[in-house]
Design an enzyme around this catalytic site. Sequence first.
Site, PDB file in Angstrom:
ATOM      1  CG  ASP A  12       1.578   2.332   3.137  1.00  0.00           C
ATOM      2  OD1 ASP A  12       1.595   1.227   2.549  1.00  0.00           O
ATOM      3  OD2 ASP A  12       1.767   3.408   2.538  1.00  0.00           O
ATOM      4  CB  SER A  13       5.671   0.704   2.117  1.00  0.00           C
ATOM      5  OG  SER A  13       4.748   1.259   1.201  1.00  0.00           O
ATOM      6  CE1 TYR A  44       8.475  -1.460   3.444  1.00  0.00           C
ATOM      7  CE2 TYR A  44       6.472  -2.663   4.021  1.00  0.00           C
ATOM      8  CZ  TYR A  44       7.588  -1.938   4.401  1.00  0.00           C
ATOM      9  OH  TYR A  44       7.816  -1.698   5.734  1.00  0.00           O
ATOM     10  N   GLY A  45       6.973  -2.401  -3.011  1.00  0.00           N
ATOM     11  CA  GLY A  45       6.455  -3.055  -4.221  1.00  0.00           C
ATOM     12  C   GLY A  45       7.504  -3.727  -5.082  1.00  0.00           C
ATOM     13  CB  CYS A  75       1.342  -1.717   2.820  1.00  0.00           C
ATOM     14  SG  CYS A  75       2.466  -2.035   1.470  1.00  0.00           S
ATOM     15  CB  THR A  77       3.417  -4.558  -1.307  1.00  0.00           C
ATOM     16  OG1 THR A  77       3.100  -3.704  -2.411  1.00  0.00           O
ATOM     17  CG2 THR A  77       4.531  -5.478  -1.700  1.00  0.00           C
ATOM     18  CD  GLU A 155       5.548   8.464  -2.304  1.00  0.00           C
ATOM     19  OE1 GLU A 155       6.209   9.328  -1.740  1.00  0.00           O
ATOM     20  OE2 GLU A 155       4.902   7.583  -1.710  1.00  0.00           O
ATOM     21  CB  CYS A 187      -1.392   0.097  -5.226  1.00  0.00           C
ATOM     22  SG  CYS A 187       0.035   1.090  -4.715  1.00  0.00           S
ATOM     23  CG  HIS A 189       0.954   5.467  -3.566  1.00  0.00           C
ATOM     24  ND1 HIS A 189       1.221   4.562  -2.570  1.00  0.00           N
ATOM     25  CD2 HIS A 189       1.890   6.444  -3.449  1.00  0.00           C
ATOM     26  CE1 HIS A 189       2.288   4.972  -1.889  1.00  0.00           C
ATOM     27  NE2 HIS A 189       2.702   6.111  -2.405  1.00  0.00           N
TER      28      HIS A 189
HETATM   29  N1  DGL Z   1       2.053   0.792  -0.117  1.00  0.00           N
HETATM   30  C1  DGL Z   1       2.365   0.066  -1.322  1.00  0.00           C
HETATM   31  C2  DGL Z   1       1.180  -0.811  -1.697  1.00  0.00           C
HETATM   32  O1  DGL Z   1       0.050  -0.553  -1.348  1.00  0.00           O
HETATM   33  C3  DGL Z   1       2.734   0.983  -2.466  1.00  0.00           C
HETATM   34  C4  DGL Z   1       4.074   1.665  -2.293  1.00  0.00           C
HETATM   35  C5  DGL Z   1       5.237   0.696  -2.198  1.00  0.00           C
HETATM   36  O2  DGL Z   1       5.613   0.061  -3.204  1.00  0.00           O
HETATM   37  O3  DGL Z   1       5.741   0.551  -1.096  1.00  0.00           O
HETATM   38  O4  DGL Z   1       1.358  -1.803  -2.346  1.00  0.00           O
END
Ligand code: DGL
Length: 267
Positions: A12-13, A44-45, A75, A77, A155, A187, A189
């Site tokens: 994941d990011s 990453y978003g 992730c 994204t 976060e 997403c 989160h």
């Molecule tokens: N992990 C990213 C997602 O699921 C969310 C956090 C980010 O923007 O990196 O899209």
Amino acid sequence: MKNSERPIGVFDSGLGGLTVFKELRGLLPGENLIYFGDTARVPYGTKSPEAVIAFSKEIASFLIGRKIKLLVVACNTASSLALEEVRRISPVPVLGVIVPGVDAALAVVQHGGRILVTGTSGTIKSRAYSKALAASGSRMQVMEKACPLFVPLVEEGWCSKPVAAAVAREYLLPFRKKKIDALILGCTHYPLLKKVIAGVMGPRTRIVDSARAAALAARAELAGRSLLNAGKRGRYEFVVSDAPERFSALALRLLGIRTGKVKVKRF
Ligand code: DGL
């Protein structure tokens, strides 16, 4: 080492993908898991597709080097923007979270129903979920909404503060009137804000969690290849690209995951 004993790689990011890690651990307690969080380059978003593709390929190569048997791109994204590129370089199967999330939504929505996809700006701009829904042949009415403030709220550990509900209302209240049958938490989160989101959408809307769906897809993939590792408890390893202590503290605070020592791998 037997092939079935090789670990599943998850990346994941940052730490949001731990929602997928947690589902995998619950569903497949015998599996060895190696989790990579790109904490140096999160989020990453908001990044360009080129950047997300380059980061994802780097991380995939690192995990492939660790002799994984399956790669789960946790992730959304990265799944939206980089899945095909990662598959091209991977000798092991690669699963993203988009198709499992779509399948889970289709399982609870009648033909012609209304689906709202939520996610980061990158995910929504890519239209990955709408394309996957269209490719499924189902005739759903699909709406999409980027909710970029959800990630920093999570976060910060503010999932049950009034500000989380206020932000959710701002993004989602206009959709309550539209009689949405299912909302996809597109997403990593967002499952942590599930209660707040469900509260805004009302009882009619089913909330679909792509983390759970991705873990189910991973189990099916491994079972299909006779690669499930039953038996004793799996081992877990966590690697990040920066700030391992922060990762470890947030994993415990937000998800109740005890990571033990977190390693660092810089690119
Ligand atoms: N992990 C990213 C997602 O699921 C969310 C956090 C980010 O923007 O990196 O899209």
